[in-house]
Enzyme design. Sequence first.
Site, PDB file in Angstrom:
ATOM      1  N   GLU A 285       0.828  -1.205   0.000  1.00 63.85           N
ATOM      2  CA  GLU A 285       0.000   0.000   0.000  1.00 63.85           C
ATOM      3  C   GLU A 285       0.865   1.258   0.000  1.00 63.85           C
ATOM      4  O   GLU A 285       0.546   2.251  -0.673  1.00 63.85           O
ATOM      5  CB  GLU A 285      -0.932  -0.019   1.213  1.00 63.85           C
ATOM      6  CG  GLU A 285      -2.088   0.941   1.120  1.00 63.85           C
ATOM      7  CD  GLU A 285      -3.120   0.666   2.194  1.00 63.85           C
ATOM      8  OE1 GLU A 285      -4.114  -0.037   1.914  1.00 63.85           O
ATOM      9  OE2 GLU A 285      -2.942   1.151   3.328  1.00 63.85           O
ATOM     10  N   GLU A 288       2.206   1.760  -3.408  1.00 67.89           N
ATOM     11  CA  GLU A 288       1.136   2.271  -4.268  1.00 67.89           C
ATOM     12  C   GLU A 288       0.943   3.770  -4.050  1.00 67.89           C
ATOM     13  O   GLU A 288       0.761   4.536  -5.006  1.00 67.89           O
ATOM     14  CB  GLU A 288      -0.159   1.514  -3.963  1.00 67.89           C
ATOM     15  CG  GLU A 288      -1.245   1.711  -4.990  1.00 67.89           C
ATOM     16  CD  GLU A 288      -2.477   0.865  -4.696  1.00 67.89           C
ATOM     17  OE1 GLU A 288      -3.441   0.962  -5.477  1.00 67.89           O
ATOM     18  OE2 GLU A 288      -2.487   0.133  -3.685  1.00 67.89           O
ATOM     19  N   CYS A 311      -7.773  -1.588   4.353  1.00 67.54           N
ATOM     20  CA  CYS A 311      -7.563  -2.668   5.323  1.00 67.54           C
ATOM     21  C   CYS A 311      -8.856  -3.142   5.980  1.00 67.54           C
ATOM     22  O   CYS A 311      -8.904  -4.242   6.516  1.00 67.54           O
ATOM     23  CB  CYS A 311      -6.609  -2.203   6.425  1.00 67.54           C
ATOM     24  SG  CYS A 311      -4.998  -1.705   5.815  1.00 67.54           S
ATOM     25  N   SER A 331      -6.862   2.111  -2.401  1.00 67.91           N
ATOM     26  CA  SER A 331      -5.743   1.217  -2.706  1.00 67.91           C
ATOM     27  C   SER A 331      -6.284  -0.151  -3.087  1.00 67.91           C
ATOM     28  O   SER A 331      -7.303  -0.599  -2.563  1.00 67.91           O
ATOM     29  CB  SER A 331      -4.845   1.093  -1.474  1.00 67.91           C
ATOM     30  OG  SER A 331      -3.974  -0.006  -1.591  1.00 67.91           O
ATOM     31  N   LYS A 370     -14.798  -9.238   9.174  1.00 64.27           N
ATOM     32  CA  LYS A 370     -13.752 -10.157   8.722  1.00 64.27           C
ATOM     33  C   LYS A 370     -14.334 -11.523   8.378  1.00 64.27           C
ATOM     34  O   LYS A 370     -13.800 -12.235   7.520  1.00 64.27           O
ATOM     35  CB  LYS A 370     -12.667 -10.291   9.800  1.00 64.27           C
ATOM     36  CG  LYS A 370     -11.812  -9.045   9.979  1.00 64.27           C
ATOM     37  CD  LYS A 370     -10.991  -8.744   8.746  1.00 64.27           C
ATOM     38  CE  LYS A 370     -10.082  -7.547   8.946  1.00 64.27           C
ATOM     39  NZ  LYS A 370      -9.312  -7.225   7.732  1.00 64.27           N
ATOM     40  N   GLU A 373     -15.510 -11.034   4.982  1.00 65.05           N
ATOM     41  CA  GLU A 373     -14.382 -10.900   4.060  1.00 65.05           C
ATOM     42  C   GLU A 373     -13.821 -12.268   3.684  1.00 65.05           C
ATOM     43  O   GLU A 373     -13.457 -12.498   2.524  1.00 65.05           O
ATOM     44  CB  GLU A 373     -13.297 -10.031   4.689  1.00 65.05           C
ATOM     45  CG  GLU A 373     -12.153  -9.717   3.738  1.00 65.05           C
ATOM     46  CD  GLU A 373     -11.068  -8.877   4.382  1.00 65.05           C
ATOM     47  OE1 GLU A 373     -10.547  -7.968   3.710  1.00 65.05           O
ATOM     48  OE2 GLU A 373     -10.736  -9.128   5.567  1.00 65.05           O
ATOM     49  N   GLU A 378     -13.514 -13.626  -4.417  1.00 66.61           N
ATOM     50  CA  GLU A 378     -12.215 -13.287  -5.014  1.00 66.61           C
ATOM     51  C   GLU A 378     -11.042 -13.686  -4.128  1.00 66.61           C
ATOM     52  O   GLU A 378      -9.890 -13.666  -4.575  1.00 66.61           O
ATOM     53  CB  GLU A 378     -12.140 -11.785  -5.343  1.00 66.61           C
ATOM     54  CG  GLU A 378     -12.190 -10.853  -4.152  1.00 66.61           C
ATOM     55  CD  GLU A 378     -13.578 -10.378  -3.800  1.00 66.61           C
ATOM     56  OE1 GLU A 378     -13.716  -9.266  -3.259  1.00 66.61           O
ATOM     57  OE2 GLU A 378     -14.554 -11.129  -4.061  1.00 66.61           O
ATOM     58  N   CYS A 515      -9.950  -0.476  14.932  1.00 65.24           N
ATOM     59  CA  CYS A 515     -10.175  -1.887  15.250  1.00 65.24           C
ATOM     60  C   CYS A 515     -10.310  -2.135  16.752  1.00 65.24           C
ATOM     61  O   CYS A 515     -10.942  -3.109  17.158  1.00 65.24           O
ATOM     62  CB  CYS A 515      -9.044  -2.741  14.692  1.00 65.24           C
ATOM     63  SG  CYS A 515      -8.858  -2.616  12.901  1.00 65.24           S
TER      64      CYS A 515
END
Length: 587
Positions: A285, A288, A311, A331, A370, A373, A378, A515
């Site tokens: 990141e 990038e 994130c 990103s 999460k 996720e 993908e 978090c």
Amino acid sequence: MEQNITLQIDNHIVEVAKGTTILEAARGVGIQIPSLCYMNLKDMCITNLPASCRICVVEVEGRRNLAPACATRCENGMKVKTSSLRVLNARKTVLELILSDHPNDCLICPKSGNCELQNLAVKLKIREIPFAGERNILPIETSPSIVRDMSKCIYCRRCEMMCNEVQTVGALGAVNRGFISTIAPAFDEPLSNSACTFCGQCVAVCPVGALTEVDHTNRLISDLSNPKKTVIVQTAPAVRAALGEEFGLTPGTSVTGKMVAALRQLGFDKVFDTDFAADLTIMEEGSELLDRLTRYLKGDKDVCLPILTSCCPAWVNFFEHQFPDMLDIPSTARSPQQMFGAIAKNYWAEKMNIPREDLIVVSIMPCLAKKYECAREEFATQGDPDVNYSLSTRELASLIKRANIDFNSLADEDFDHPLGESTGAGVIFGASGGVMEAALRTAYELYTGKTLDKVDFKEVRGLENIKKATIKLNGVELHVGIAHGLGNARKLLNEIREGKSEFHAIEIMACPGGCIGGGGQPLHHGNSALLKARSQAIYQEDEHKPLRKSHENPDIIKLYEEYLGKPLSEKAHHLLHTHYFNKATIN
């Protein structure tokens, strides 16, 4: 300057600021008025509460009706009785009516033992329910992250207020009218067909078992018992700052070593650290960011700035639903959880000669998103997820207790290697501003070629809703912004959409404080002091790390030398980057 207000609550003369509710004033002098719908969300700038449960009613001299203490502001000379016979009878009747339309399955309810309704029934000595009648029996819905059992909903509307006013997601609202009314997405659609981000903040504030997380503890026990499987675990940085609270330790106590020891006792084959992948995230990141910034400074008008961190899966889901016209701005780097899974199931599995299908990767996360996720298509190869499933901090605590592990007496142990080595930059990912600070430590040195004299960028720390900072890189001013909570994120995104943004890079986390205030953490109810304590634990761990910059992690350096080549390489893009989807039509 506004004058304070003086009133009498029971036998106490109380002086409070104008605008204080009776409930807040009473609790300020140690008088506990029971409540169900009330949430202390002043730190989130929410002051209008629904006053829907009526459990907190009190008697105010001169008023004919009982008043809800949570929504009645104090007045000069007011005299309040919080426990008169009239009040006690009213509370008992209200609670009996609530219980008359509530399932009696406390023994198997996920919230049993931690249910505010159950605790209140015990406190008010409810031993029978005198009201009999029809009950609302609704189907249970299970999404990738959240279980909705609306038969248990008490209509406190905490979840609705959190979703709509704090997070501004707008996934929940009142549906239908009268006895059949409920809180649900529009048209009573499933969460998966709504704008829900799975941040879990609704779960964190639900007082009963109407909203709970999808529990994977039994699945984990089954996998750990399977001799054909190699089961490894990764632990997020925020977990170690809050797990101790579940075992009576003071908020802000870092329990990294004890957590590692407990995970080994549970039977994991290897105990690794998501902080390793956080360092890896900074390499990708951060590279990038520097690539976009360099092209921008060279006059490339097509470069997308500001770059947004990626994130947080709840935040990713938020912009996919709410800002699909801006999918090229964030990103493309995967989250640390998913980077870890990709490296574990490819690089590490190859080194250990373990077939991918025999490797189970489990994550311990502060976040319910999460779980969602892990299930994104993908992030799987031929149907096998890079991370098989995720447990919340609360689930881990429950599992440790279930295994009769004396957590507080455990001796500290270290993570396994190579996927357990991390720097201080990795651990601060758990706090709002931490991802940005970690990126700045690396970006500064890579861009300028100079060594930082001080690695602490304290200007990006703290619990302010939106933070701003300007960092000088060899004469270039890098403007960065940080937001936590999706309502605050919306403000920054609207500025970008309107062409008014001043920033080159923005960090966004979905939950309060980042978090550390995730939907899977021990409940905090918006307590800013508790969030600050957790944040401090993370920064203290950073200070004691021998290495504090991601690009100095020796195992990250070795990973690039042996496997990835360099940041943003073709292989790195394949394993460590992703793309986003327009979900605006799913609503």
